[in-house]
Design an enzyme around this catalytic site. Structure first.
Site, PDB file in Angstrom:
ATOM      1  CG  HIS A  48      54.805  19.553 -19.811  1.00 49.25           C
ATOM      2  ND1 HIS A  48      53.941  20.583 -20.150  1.00 49.25           N
ATOM      3  CD2 HIS A  48      54.407  19.147 -18.583  1.00 49.25           C
ATOM      4  CE1 HIS A  48      53.073  20.774 -19.181  1.00 49.25           C
ATOM      5  NE2 HIS A  48      53.340  19.923 -18.210  1.00 49.25           N
ATOM      6  CG  HIS A  95      46.272  20.726 -18.096  1.00 47.11           C
ATOM      7  ND1 HIS A  95      45.360  19.791 -17.698  1.00 47.11           N
ATOM      8  CD2 HIS A  95      47.489  20.139 -17.901  1.00 47.11           C
ATOM      9  CE1 HIS A  95      45.975  18.709 -17.263  1.00 47.11           C
ATOM     10  NE2 HIS A  95      47.268  18.906 -17.377  1.00 47.11           N
ATOM     11  NE  ARG A 116      48.368  17.512  -7.708  1.00 42.70           N
ATOM     12  CZ  ARG A 116      47.493  17.456  -8.713  1.00 42.70           C
ATOM     13  NH1 ARG A 116      46.199  17.615  -8.473  1.00 42.70           N
ATOM     14  NH2 ARG A 116      47.897  17.244  -9.949  1.00 42.70           N
TER      15      ARG A 116
END
Length: 760
Positions: A48, A95, A116
């Site tokens: 990841h 996700h 973000r």
């Protein structure tokens, strides 16, 4: 006091570290790691964060171009020039695993994280998109034995729960923070049962001079932690996302973060206000791997070191260990490198916005990520080795043998339909959740907040007015995973082509791409082959359409006990519309308008939704894409739009010409019919209406402009034919002596209420 466990082979394996990697860690440190350091390496060297199984493939993407202001991999998101000193930052991330375990929070925090990434660049987020995949939410037409039927109903119930939870989570976060979700795509297929895909996209706007960087610059500069307090939610989430989903994954529920969109709104405004001052030397989101990632990546980018003391980190739980603090993925947090002497500016702004903040460390000149706890060193690792020197692998690739039934053999395997069967097939395709209206979904999203949405969800591409820049941005997300499952390279090429075609139908010129590569376990040779083929297909497509890849995400290990998902290389593409009057939508507008098919009638029925939905067959070769023909179509279509000839434009994709024409009739503010005549084609009616050959667009033009439009297309060497007229209450199609009729309102009802009926 909590005592760290001893480092044993079992502990190492549980952290996803191989024996060879552990030896590499010892070589980097010159000693055995402690438990906190082992955890830090486990998340930073997870797939990841490090892309250790995919980075070699990602280097095949085109990433440069005259409009690229920030390249892929340089920062949290890429930035593209849109003219007049303005740029857009955009990115797509996944996700998936968290959403499989806790769909509401998994999806919500996915949205929070991508937002973000955008405002970390100094850009104000202005809209979101998403690309979602779930198992079936409606029963198969083919039925089955009683025991199979019970099992199917149980799976459908689970899929509906995941679907409802994900949509609610996306709606909750986007609506609360006040950023509209204006488009996307949703597919339903058995391969996603138990492993849904939640890919989220955000775009923000900024001036060129406002681009912020995530580097720890300036030796002696203070390091500030700002935003929400650190808790135990999201512990080791990056590592959780880098392994297969299993029946035991419920035990990983603590790895799913919990989001607070109201606090993120405060953080967004505070960070943008702070970035408008001279206080910031560097800024980094605490996303995957949390405090670990933000400290080592800023140090590595800056060629410096960062030292922090965990005792100074705001916490919302007592007794947290250094391991827990460093690996927590609590949401709504940022790390800011502050220019020395501007500390009070940070304090004043974050007190104004009522957000926690603390000076937790300092930029050093030794290249180390050093973590203290009450002044005692608990981790000390070379930052660049941790952030940029993870092991890279090239896994074994083995072609997956798919059914390659020829077109002729496919037609022999399915009966030639009666007129009634053709009529029923179109209605069934329109009612299938993959093709049906997604109004049940986007009615939950506030797609009108900030009043910039020009084209509402449901057309070929979303269109948004960025008021501060005076620019119209079109965006879409595309991937037909059914194609990719049967030919991943061709499926990926088509994903890029369809995205560009959707933008052309809206009147836009494509600018750039972000992607989300969703695949199974890379250790399995067939899965890695799918990844490699898809990347090469995407890279080829992006070069053909001159759309550099500005960044994205890789999500591997998308498997459930039944096997891997279909390869899903999702493409998010952004384009620019220069003139408001050129914005075009897909629905027919006025009685008497002429319907024109740009491109061939097509005949390729392999890998089609018709085969899958009506005959339960997921086989055959997907259609082939010809870039020269596709590019010529796009240029010709835009020329027609810029000449003010085009009233509607809709690309032909899932469901073929039949579905395309029906959607033109039923997807507008009012239903309207059309009379279509294809003449003599020599094709079976199902092959004509439901083949999915590429490079086709259905447009409507005013009667007075029809001859000029056809002449322009002929002059450009693009195949086109006048096929009918808009008007009436029915869709009527004639071909090869056959005549098919559908009531437009009946089609609309089947299409519009299909998902709502499944979820009621």
């Amino acid at each position: 006091m909590t005592t760290d466990p001893a480092i044993t082979p079992e502990i190492i394996a549980k952290h996803g570290i191989t024996p060879d990697e552990y030896e590499r860690i010892k070589s980097i440190l010159g000693r055995e790691p402690n438990f906190t350091e082992l955890g830090i390496f486990s998340v930073m060297w997870s797939e990841h964060c490090s892309y250790k199984n995919s980075k070699r493939e990602l280097r095949k993407f085109p990433t440069t171009g005259p409009g690229v202001l920030v390249k892929a991999g340089e920062e949290n998101a890429g930035v593209i020039d849109i003219g007049d000193g303005w740029g857009v930052a955009f990115k797509m991330e996944s996700h998936n695993h968290p959403s499989a375990i806790e769909p509401f929070q998994g999806a919500a925090t996915g949205v929070g994280g991508i937002i973000r990434d955008i405002f970390t660049m100094g850009a104000r987020p202005v809209f979101n998109l998403n690309s979602l995949r779930f198992g079936p939410i409606s029963e198969s037409k083919n039925g089955g034995a009683d025991s199979e039927s019970k099992n199917q109903k149980s799976k459908i119930a689970t899929n509906r729960r995941l679907f409802a939870g994900v949509v609610a989570g996306i709606a909750h976060y986007g609506n609360c923070i006040g950023i509209p979700t204006i488009g996307g795509e949703i597919y339903f297929d058995e391969s996603y049962e138990g492993n849904p895909l939640v890919n989220v996209f955000c775009l923000g706007v900024l001036r060129h001079e406002q681009i912020a960087r995530g580097a720890a610059k300036g030796i002696g500069n203070p390091v500030f932690y700002v935003g929400a307090e650190t808790g135990r939610d999201g512990l080791a989430g990056a590592a959780f996302a880098s392994r297969d989903l299993t029946e035991e994954s419920k035990e990983d529920r603590p790895a799913v973060q919990v989001g607070d969109p109201f606090r993120e709104k405060l953080l967004l405004e505070a960070c943008l206000e702070l970035l408008a001052t001279d206080a910031v030397a560097g800024i980094q989101d605490m996303g995957a791997a949390g405090l670990t990632c933000s400290t080592c990546e800023t140090a590595s980018r800056g060629g410096t070191g960062v030292e922090i003391d965990l005792a100074k980190v705001p916490k919302r739980e007592v007794g947290m260990t250094p391991y827990e603090i460093m690996l927590s993925e609590s949401q709504e947090r940022m790390l800011i490198i502050v220019n020395k002497g501007h500390e009070q500016t940070v304090c004043d702004i974050f007190e104004k916005w009522d957000l926690p903040y603390a000076e937790v460390g300092v930029v050093k000149d030794d290249g180390m990520m050093r973590v203290l706890d009450h002044g005692k060193v608990v981790a000390e690792i070379p930052a660049s080795k941790l952030a940029d020197d993870a092991p890279l692998y090239e896994r074994e690739a083995k072609p997956k043998v798919a059914k390659t039934t020829s077109e002729a053999d496919l037609l022999k395997l399915i009966p030639s339909p009666s007129a009634g069967a053709v009529t029923e097939s179109l209605q069934s395709l329109l009612a299938h959740p993959t093709i049906a209206s997604k109004n049940w979904v986007y009615r939950q999203y506030d797609h009108m907040v900030r009043d910039g949405t020009v084209v509402l969800p449901g057309s070929d591409a979303a269109v948004f007015l960025i008021r501060e820049a005076g620019k119209f941005i079109a965006a879409t997300s595309d991937c037909n995973a059914l194609y990719c499952s049967l030919d991943p390279r061709e499926g990926a090429r088509i994903a890029v082509a369809e995205a560009a075609r959707n933008l052309a139908c809206s009147g836009a010129v494509p600018l750039a791409v972000t992607d989300n590569l969703n695949f199974g376990n890379p250790y399995k040779p067939e899965n890695f082959w799918q990844l490699r083929e898809s990347v090469e297909g995407l890279a080829e497509g992006c070069r053909a359409f001159n759309t550099p890849v500005t960044g994205g995400n890789v999500s591997l290990y998308n498997e459930n006990p039944s096997g891997p998902i279909d390869p899903t290389p999702t493409v998010g593409m952004v384009g620019l519309i220069e003139n408001e009057k050129h914005i075009t939508t897909q629905s027919f507008k006025d009685d008497g308008d002429v319907v024109i098919l740009i491109g061939d009638r097509g005949s390729e029925i392999g890998a089609s939704h018709y085969l899958k939905v009506m005959h339960g067959r997921k086989e055959g070769l997907p259609p082939r894409i010809d870039y020269t023909r596709e590019l010529a179509l796009h240029e010709a279509l835009r020329a027609l739009i810029f000449s003010d000839f085009v009233k509607s434009a809709h690309d032909c994709s899932e469901g073929g010409l039949g579905v395309t024409l029906a959607e033109c009739c039923i997807s507008g503010k009012k239903t309207i019919g059309a009379e279509i005549d294809f003449g003599d084609t020599g094709l079976r009616p199902d092959q004509l209406l439901f083949n999915e050959s590429q490079s086709r667009v259905v447009i409507s033009v005013g009667k007075a402009n029809a001859a000029a439009a056809l002449a322009l297309l002929e002059w450009r060497g693009v195949t086109a034919q006048r096929i009918g007229t808009v008007g009436g209450a029915t869709l009527e199609i004639r071909a090869d002596g056959a005549h098919f009729t559908w009531n437009a309102d009946t089609l609309h009802k089947a299409w519009y209420f299909a998902i709502r009926n499944c979820m009621s």
